[in-house]
Design an enzyme around this catalytic site. Structure first.
Site, PDB file in Angstrom:
ATOM      1  N   LYS A  14      12.567   6.863 -24.861  1.00  0.00           N
ATOM      2  CA  LYS A  14      13.837   7.119 -24.171  1.00  0.00           C
ATOM      3  C   LYS A  14      13.824   6.434 -22.816  1.00  0.00           C
ATOM      4  O   LYS A  14      12.775   6.112 -22.242  1.00  0.00           O
ATOM      5  CB  LYS A  14      14.080   8.619 -24.000  1.00  0.00           C
ATOM      6  CG  LYS A  14      13.007   9.387 -23.208  1.00  0.00           C
ATOM      7  CD  LYS A  14      13.208   9.363 -21.709  1.00  0.00           C
ATOM      8  CE  LYS A  14      12.105  10.143 -20.991  1.00  0.00           C
ATOM      9  NZ  LYS A  14      12.070   9.882 -19.517  1.00  0.00           N
ATOM     10  N   LEU A 102       8.691   6.591 -20.340  1.00  0.00           N
ATOM     11  CA  LEU A 102       9.479   6.388 -21.557  1.00  0.00           C
ATOM     12  C   LEU A 102       9.346   7.535 -22.554  1.00  0.00           C
ATOM     13  O   LEU A 102      10.002   7.537 -23.590  1.00  0.00           O
ATOM     14  CB  LEU A 102       9.077   5.071 -22.230  1.00  0.00           C
ATOM     15  CG  LEU A 102       9.361   3.797 -21.422  1.00  0.00           C
ATOM     16  CD1 LEU A 102       8.768   2.575 -22.127  1.00  0.00           C
ATOM     17  CD2 LEU A 102      10.857   3.606 -21.205  1.00  0.00           C
ATOM     18  N   SER A 106       5.692  12.586 -25.698  1.00  0.00           N
ATOM     19  CA  SER A 106       6.614  13.661 -26.085  1.00  0.00           C
ATOM     20  C   SER A 106       7.300  13.346 -27.400  1.00  0.00           C
ATOM     21  O   SER A 106       7.494  14.229 -28.248  1.00  0.00           O
ATOM     22  CB  SER A 106       7.662  13.865 -24.991  1.00  0.00           C
ATOM     23  OG  SER A 106       7.064  14.298 -23.787  1.00  0.00           O
ATOM     24  N   ASP A 139       9.766  17.179 -22.104  1.00  0.00           N
ATOM     25  CA  ASP A 139      10.621  16.185 -22.755  1.00  0.00           C
ATOM     26  C   ASP A 139      10.654  16.312 -24.276  1.00  0.00           C
ATOM     27  O   ASP A 139      11.472  15.667 -24.929  1.00  0.00           O
ATOM     28  CB  ASP A 139      10.168  14.757 -22.393  1.00  0.00           C
ATOM     29  CG  ASP A 139      10.496  14.383 -20.956  1.00  0.00           C
ATOM     30  OD1 ASP A 139      11.259  15.132 -20.316  1.00  0.00           O
ATOM     31  OD2 ASP A 139       9.983  13.358 -20.482  1.00  0.00           O
TER      32      ASP A 139
END
Length: 282
Positions: A14, A102, A106, A139
């Site tokens: 992400k 990033l 997670s 996360d």
């Protein structure tokens, strides 16, 4: 690739479109406000039936960690599985840079939770998996569903953004291979307990990104301590970029372009760094 490693699952990373740290809580965690965007740079996990759980990886650091996020997810979900469950060797092909903001670790945990929920036929709901994921890391809940979500609290308040369309943009990710200690970054912000009365939501009235509202609070402390990272953003904003910023607490910097050729030209500015041109999942 061995034929027996036939159950494979992608584990996407992400970026943060804006990140505001609102205040420090009485439990020493911090409340935040951010848009998390799942992008198609991914690790890959292979599940192979085994007599006991083992985790192997193309990354030696992860392979030698006894408490990596995959193992943590496996052990947490075991509480909900029957004693007679099938164990697995999980092999991680690592592509997402580690410690980079990033969310790779997670994402690996969430992929493990989702996959074992299906393989063990536990029928746990999304809400249950999100709650379980929060035990592993802040996360992890986001990655249970992924795509585009507005994230608040300590990462536990999630709002899906189905109308936010970003897949036509091109995202240039630059990783300088500098590890930023997240705990240090939060301490450096020196946030108090008081919640600000007003803070930007990063979206306009049509629930689309307002590029002008985006900011990442960590940039001030990270850029002043690591000028090399600051220069990455400076180079990006010299190009025709819609937005450039730090992801999470770093060290990854990214730029968003509406022209793929411009993103490719911009990537040439960073010959000594790992760069990736990617796009959002949704």
């Amino acid at each position: 690739m061995e034929k027996s490693l036939n159950q494979s699952y992608f584990s996407y990373c992400k970026i943060n479109l804006g990140l505001q740290v609102l205040n420090k809580r009485s439990d020493n965690f911090h409340n935040l406000s951010s848009i998390f965007v799942e992008v198609n740079l991914s690790d890959q996990l292979f599940f192979k039936p085994s007599d006991k759980v083992t985790v192997t990886s193309t990354n030696d650091i992860i392979a030698n960690l006894k408490d990596n996020t995959i193992i943590k997810a496996y052990q947490v979900l075991e509480r909900y599985a029957p004693v007679s469950k099938q164990h697995y060797n999980i092999h991680l092909v690592k592509n997402i840079p580690m410690g980079s903001g990033l969310g790779g670790g997670s994402s690996n945990a969430a992929t493990t939770l989702n996959t074992l929920n299906a393989l063990w036929k536990l029928n746990l709901t999304t809400e249950q998996l999100i709650s379980i994921g929060s035990e592993i890391g802040s996360d992890v809940p986001f990655f249970i569903n992924g795509k585009n979500q507005y994230v608040e609290g300590i990462g536990d308040k999630l709002s899906r953004l189905p109308n936010l369309k970003l897949s036509n943009y091109h995202i240039l990710i630059i990783n300088p291979n500098i590890h930023i200690d997240t705990a240090w970054a939060y301490r450096a912000l020196k946030k108090g307990l008081q919640v600000p009365k007003r803070y930007p939501k990063f979206l306009d009235s049509n629930n689309q990104v307002n590029w002008g509202l985006l900011k990442n609070d960590f940039e001030n402390v990270v850029f002043s301590t690591y000028p090399e990272i600051s220069k990455l953003k400076e180079k990006l904003i010299s190009r025709e970029v819609l937005y450039a910023g730090l992801s999470g607490s770093g060290s990854t910097v990214y730029g968003i372009f509406d022209n793929k050729n411009e993103a490719m030209l911009a990537s040439n500015l960073f010959p000594s760094y790992n760069t990736y041109i990617t796009s959002s999942i949704a």
